[in-house]
Scaffold this motif. Structure first.
Motif: not given
Length: 278
Positions: A234-243
Protein backbone atom coordinates in the motif's frame (compact mmCIF):
# COMPACT_ATOMS: atom_id res chain seq x y z
CA UNK A 1 -16.05 17.42 -24.25
CA UNK A 2 -17.19 17.87 -27.84
CA UNK A 3 -16.51 21.63 -27.75
CA UNK A 4 -13.13 21.37 -26.00
CA UNK A 5 -10.97 19.82 -28.68
CA UNK A 6 -7.49 21.30 -28.13
CA UNK A 7 -6.14 22.89 -31.28
CA UNK A 8 -3.01 21.35 -32.71
CA UNK A 9 -0.01 23.56 -33.44
CA UNK A 10 0.18 24.90 -36.97
CA UNK A 11 3.01 22.49 -37.72
CA UNK A 12 0.99 19.52 -36.41
CA UNK A 13 -2.00 20.55 -38.49
CA UNK A 14 0.17 20.04 -41.59
CA UNK A 15 1.06 16.46 -40.61
CA UNK A 16 -0.85 13.73 -42.50
CA UNK A 17 -1.81 12.15 -39.18
CA UNK A 18 -3.84 15.27 -38.26
CA UNK A 19 -6.81 13.99 -40.25
CA UNK A 20 -7.32 11.31 -37.59
CA UNK A 21 -7.40 14.01 -34.92
CA UNK A 22 -10.01 16.19 -36.61
CA UNK A 23 -11.80 13.64 -38.76
CA UNK A 24 -13.01 11.21 -36.09
CA UNK A 25 -15.10 12.99 -33.42
CA UNK A 26 -15.24 11.26 -30.04
CA UNK A 27 -18.65 9.67 -29.45
CA UNK A 28 -20.18 9.66 -25.99
CA UNK A 29 -20.73 6.35 -24.20
CA UNK A 30 -24.11 4.62 -24.25
CA UNK A 31 -26.37 5.91 -21.50
CA UNK A 32 -26.63 2.52 -19.82
CA UNK A 33 -22.86 2.47 -19.36
CA UNK A 34 -22.78 6.02 -18.00
CA UNK A 35 -25.54 5.12 -15.58
CA UNK A 36 -23.19 2.53 -14.07
CA UNK A 37 -19.93 4.48 -13.96
CA UNK A 38 -21.59 7.68 -12.75
CA UNK A 39 -24.02 5.83 -10.48
CA UNK A 40 -23.48 4.57 -6.96
CA UNK A 41 -20.26 2.74 -6.12
CA UNK A 42 -20.44 -0.98 -5.52
CA UNK A 43 -20.12 -2.45 -2.05
CA UNK A 44 -16.36 -2.84 -1.44
CA UNK A 45 -17.02 -6.41 -0.39
CA UNK A 46 -18.05 -7.12 -4.02
CA UNK A 47 -14.79 -5.76 -5.46
CA UNK A 48 -11.65 -7.81 -6.00
CA UNK A 49 -9.59 -7.05 -2.91
CA UNK A 50 -6.06 -5.75 -3.52
CA UNK A 51 -4.37 -8.72 -1.89
CA UNK A 52 -6.37 -11.03 -4.19
CA UNK A 53 -5.84 -8.97 -7.35
CA UNK A 54 -5.05 -12.00 -9.53
CA UNK A 55 -8.59 -13.27 -8.95
CA UNK A 56 -9.63 -10.64 -11.48
CA UNK A 57 -8.03 -12.66 -14.33
CA UNK A 58 -10.78 -14.77 -15.87
CA UNK A 59 -10.94 -17.32 -18.71
CA UNK A 60 -12.99 -16.58 -21.80
CA UNK A 61 -16.71 -16.51 -21.01
CA UNK A 62 -16.30 -15.94 -17.26
CA UNK A 63 -17.16 -12.56 -15.74
CA UNK A 64 -17.30 -10.81 -12.40
CA UNK A 65 -20.60 -9.68 -10.96
CA UNK A 66 -19.56 -6.09 -11.79
CA UNK A 67 -17.38 -5.66 -14.87
CA UNK A 68 -17.88 -1.86 -14.90
CA UNK A 69 -17.58 -0.68 -11.32
CA UNK A 70 -15.79 1.53 -8.84
CA UNK A 71 -15.53 1.91 -5.05
CA UNK A 72 -13.35 3.17 -2.23
CA UNK A 73 -11.87 0.74 0.25
CA UNK A 74 -11.88 1.49 3.98
CA UNK A 75 -8.15 2.32 3.95
CA UNK A 76 -8.62 5.10 1.39
CA UNK A 77 -7.41 3.17 -1.64
CA UNK A 78 -9.64 2.76 -4.68
CA UNK A 79 -10.91 0.22 -7.21
CA UNK A 80 -11.95 0.66 -10.86
CA UNK A 81 -13.06 -2.05 -13.27
CA UNK A 82 -13.96 -1.32 -16.91
CA UNK A 83 -15.36 -3.49 -19.69
CA UNK A 84 -16.32 -2.99 -23.33
CA UNK A 85 -16.81 -5.00 -26.49
CA UNK A 86 -15.03 -4.11 -29.70
CA UNK A 87 -17.03 -4.08 -32.94
CA UNK A 88 -17.37 -7.69 -34.09
CA UNK A 89 -15.66 -7.02 -37.41
CA UNK A 90 -12.58 -5.45 -35.80
CA UNK A 91 -9.37 -7.42 -36.37
CA UNK A 92 -7.75 -7.34 -32.92
CA UNK A 93 -4.22 -7.53 -34.35
CA UNK A 94 -4.71 -3.89 -35.37
CA UNK A 95 -5.26 -2.91 -31.74
CA UNK A 96 -2.03 -4.59 -30.63
CA UNK A 97 -0.20 -2.94 -33.53
CA UNK A 98 -1.42 0.49 -32.38
CA UNK A 99 -0.47 -0.11 -28.74
CA UNK A 100 3.12 -0.57 -29.90
CA UNK A 101 3.16 2.03 -32.72
CA UNK A 102 2.01 4.93 -30.54
CA UNK A 103 5.24 4.69 -28.52
CA UNK A 104 7.29 6.05 -31.43
CA UNK A 105 7.04 9.68 -32.52
CA UNK A 106 6.54 10.72 -36.13
CA UNK A 107 9.80 12.04 -37.62
CA UNK A 108 8.28 15.50 -38.14
CA UNK A 109 6.61 15.77 -34.71
CA UNK A 110 7.48 19.36 -33.69
CA UNK A 111 9.62 19.61 -30.57
CA UNK A 112 7.64 20.37 -27.42
CA UNK A 113 4.25 19.34 -28.83
CA UNK A 114 3.88 15.83 -27.41
CA UNK A 115 2.93 12.85 -29.58
CA UNK A 116 0.15 13.17 -32.15
CA UNK A 117 -0.13 9.38 -32.38
CA UNK A 118 -1.25 9.39 -28.74
CA UNK A 119 -3.37 12.55 -29.00
CA UNK A 120 -5.68 10.99 -31.60
CA UNK A 121 -6.67 8.27 -29.10
CA UNK A 122 -8.24 10.75 -26.66
CA UNK A 123 -7.81 14.33 -27.92
CA UNK A 124 -9.21 16.02 -24.81
CA UNK A 125 -6.75 14.38 -22.40
CA UNK A 126 -3.72 12.90 -24.17
CA UNK A 127 -0.41 14.67 -24.74
CA UNK A 128 2.67 12.41 -24.87
CA UNK A 129 3.55 8.69 -24.92
CA UNK A 130 6.80 6.84 -25.64
CA UNK A 131 9.03 3.92 -24.70
CA UNK A 132 11.66 5.20 -22.27
CA UNK A 133 14.38 3.39 -24.23
CA UNK A 134 12.67 4.05 -27.61
CA UNK A 135 12.66 0.29 -28.35
CA UNK A 136 10.26 -1.59 -26.08
CA UNK A 137 8.51 -1.43 -22.70
CA UNK A 138 11.25 -3.23 -20.75
CA UNK A 139 12.49 0.03 -19.18
CA UNK A 140 9.08 1.62 -18.86
CA UNK A 141 6.58 3.71 -20.81
CA UNK A 142 6.31 7.46 -20.24
CA UNK A 143 2.92 9.16 -20.58
CA UNK A 144 1.60 12.69 -20.12
CA UNK A 145 -2.17 13.04 -19.83
CA UNK A 146 -5.10 14.32 -17.84
CA UNK A 147 -8.16 12.25 -16.96
CA UNK A 148 -11.10 14.65 -16.92
CA UNK A 149 -12.00 14.92 -20.62
CA UNK A 150 -10.77 18.48 -20.92
CA UNK A 151 -12.45 19.92 -17.84
CA UNK A 152 -9.33 21.73 -16.70
CA UNK A 153 -7.28 19.31 -14.57
CA UNK A 154 -3.53 19.62 -15.05
CA UNK A 155 -1.61 17.20 -17.22
CA UNK A 156 0.57 14.87 -15.17
CA UNK A 157 3.41 12.53 -16.00
CA UNK A 158 3.15 8.77 -15.52
CA UNK A 159 5.83 6.12 -15.74
CA UNK A 160 4.41 2.65 -16.43
CA UNK A 161 6.58 -0.18 -15.12
CA UNK A 162 6.44 -3.87 -16.03
CA UNK A 163 6.40 -6.66 -13.48
CA UNK A 164 6.10 -10.44 -13.69
CA UNK A 165 2.76 -11.76 -12.44
CA UNK A 166 4.35 -15.14 -11.74
CA UNK A 167 6.37 -13.52 -8.96
CA UNK A 168 3.11 -12.41 -7.32
CA UNK A 169 1.20 -15.67 -7.36
CA UNK A 170 0.11 -16.37 -10.93
CA UNK A 171 0.36 -20.16 -11.14
CA UNK A 172 0.95 -22.36 -14.16
CA UNK A 173 -2.44 -23.93 -13.44
CA UNK A 174 -4.13 -20.54 -13.80
CA UNK A 175 -2.12 -19.77 -16.94
CA UNK A 176 -3.16 -23.10 -18.48
CA UNK A 177 -6.82 -22.47 -17.61
CA UNK A 178 -6.81 -19.05 -19.26
CA UNK A 179 -4.87 -20.17 -22.33
CA UNK A 180 -7.12 -23.23 -22.78
CA UNK A 181 -10.09 -20.85 -23.10
CA UNK A 182 -8.48 -19.20 -26.12
CA UNK A 183 -6.63 -16.28 -24.53
CA UNK A 184 -2.92 -15.56 -24.78
CA UNK A 185 -2.44 -15.20 -21.03
CA UNK A 186 -0.53 -12.05 -19.94
CA UNK A 187 2.46 -13.04 -17.83
CA UNK A 188 3.41 -9.44 -17.09
CA UNK A 189 1.38 -6.40 -16.26
CA UNK A 190 2.00 -2.80 -15.27
CA UNK A 191 2.10 -0.55 -12.27
CA UNK A 192 2.23 3.21 -12.48
CA UNK A 193 4.19 5.90 -10.66
CA UNK A 194 3.62 9.63 -11.13
CA UNK A 195 5.05 13.12 -10.78
CA UNK A 196 3.53 13.04 -7.28
CA UNK A 197 3.71 10.43 -4.53
CA UNK A 198 1.47 7.49 -5.36
CA UNK A 199 1.06 4.28 -7.32
CA UNK A 200 -1.57 2.30 -9.26
CA UNK A 201 -1.59 -1.46 -9.79
CA UNK A 202 -3.19 -2.47 -13.12
CA UNK A 203 -4.34 -5.56 -15.00
CA UNK A 204 -5.88 -5.86 -18.45
CA UNK A 205 -7.20 -8.49 -20.83
CA UNK A 206 -8.20 -8.36 -24.47
CA UNK A 207 -9.91 -11.68 -25.08
CA UNK A 208 -12.38 -13.36 -27.44
CA UNK A 209 -16.10 -12.92 -26.72
CA UNK A 210 -18.15 -16.10 -26.46
CA UNK A 211 -20.50 -14.77 -29.18
CA UNK A 212 -17.72 -13.60 -31.52
CA UNK A 213 -15.39 -10.66 -31.71
CA UNK A 214 -13.25 -9.40 -28.84
CA UNK A 215 -13.70 -7.61 -25.56
CA UNK A 216 -11.45 -5.58 -23.28
CA UNK A 217 -11.40 -5.81 -19.50
CA UNK A 218 -9.27 -3.73 -17.16
CA UNK A 219 -8.87 -3.14 -13.46
CA UNK A 220 -6.91 -0.72 -11.28
CA UNK A 221 -6.18 -0.69 -7.58
CA UNK A 222 -5.41 2.93 -6.71
CA UNK A 223 -2.79 3.23 -4.00
CA UNK A 224 -1.08 -0.13 -4.53
CA UNK A 225 2.06 -1.41 -6.25
CA UNK A 226 4.18 -4.58 -6.43
CA UNK A 227 6.38 -4.84 -3.38
CA UNK A 228 8.96 -7.20 -1.93
CA UNK A 229 8.80 -10.97 -1.48
CA UNK A 230 5.91 -11.44 -3.92
CA UNK A 231 3.55 -9.16 -1.98
CA UNK A 232 1.84 -5.99 -3.11
CA UNK A 233 2.20 -2.93 -0.90
CA UNK A 234 0.00 0.00 0.00
CA UNK A 235 1.25 3.48 -0.96
CA UNK A 236 -0.60 5.56 1.59
CA UNK A 237 -0.30 9.03 0.09
CA UNK A 238 -1.83 8.12 -3.29
CA UNK A 239 -4.69 10.61 -3.85
CA UNK A 240 -8.08 9.01 -4.49
CA UNK A 241 -11.77 9.75 -4.09
CA UNK A 242 -15.00 8.66 -5.78
CA UNK A 243 -14.99 11.60 -8.19
CA UNK A 244 -11.52 10.62 -9.40
CA UNK A 245 -12.55 6.99 -9.89
CA UNK A 246 -15.52 8.03 -12.03
CA UNK A 247 -13.27 10.25 -14.16
CA UNK A 248 -10.83 7.42 -14.77
CA UNK A 249 -13.61 5.01 -15.73
CA UNK A 250 -15.15 7.52 -18.17
CA UNK A 251 -11.79 8.43 -19.72
CA UNK A 252 -10.84 4.76 -20.13
CA UNK A 253 -14.07 3.60 -21.73
CA UNK A 254 -14.27 6.59 -24.08
CA UNK A 255 -10.76 6.14 -25.44
CA UNK A 256 -11.18 2.42 -26.09
CA UNK A 257 -14.51 3.00 -27.80
CA UNK A 258 -12.89 5.75 -29.89
CA UNK A 259 -10.00 3.49 -30.91
CA UNK A 260 -12.50 1.16 -32.53
CA UNK A 261 -13.79 4.04 -34.68
CA UNK A 262 -10.52 4.90 -36.42
CA UNK A 263 -8.25 1.85 -36.10
CA UNK A 264 -9.10 0.29 -39.49
CA UNK A 265 -8.26 3.48 -41.36
CA UNK A 266 -5.13 4.12 -39.29
CA UNK A 267 -3.82 0.58 -39.68
CA UNK A 268 -4.40 0.54 -43.42
CA UNK A 269 -2.54 3.85 -43.74
CA UNK A 270 0.49 3.17 -41.53
CA UNK A 271 1.11 -0.48 -40.68
CA UNK A 272 3.48 -1.07 -43.64
CA UNK A 273 5.44 2.16 -43.11
CA UNK A 274 8.55 2.75 -40.96
CA UNK A 275 7.99 3.35 -37.23
CA UNK A 276 8.73 7.07 -37.59
CA UNK A 277 6.57 7.67 -40.67
CA UNK A 278 4.56 10.88 -40.81
Amino acid sequence: MYNKLPQLSLAEQQMPLARFYYGYPVRDLPQEVKDVIFGDPIDPAEAIQPENFLDWLQPKGQYLAHENAYCMFADGSGYIATYMKFPKDLDVKKVFWYLNWLNFHCKSQPEGTGNLRYKIWNPADHWNHYFVNWRDKSEGVFTTESLDMGEGDRKYDTLRHTYDLREYGLTQEKIDEIEASGIACPLTSDWESFDFEGAHLTLGQIRPCPDGGFERRSCEWIGWRPGKDGKIERIEKTPCDEAYLRKVAYHTLLEWQHLGDYIDDLYDTYHNKPNDAD
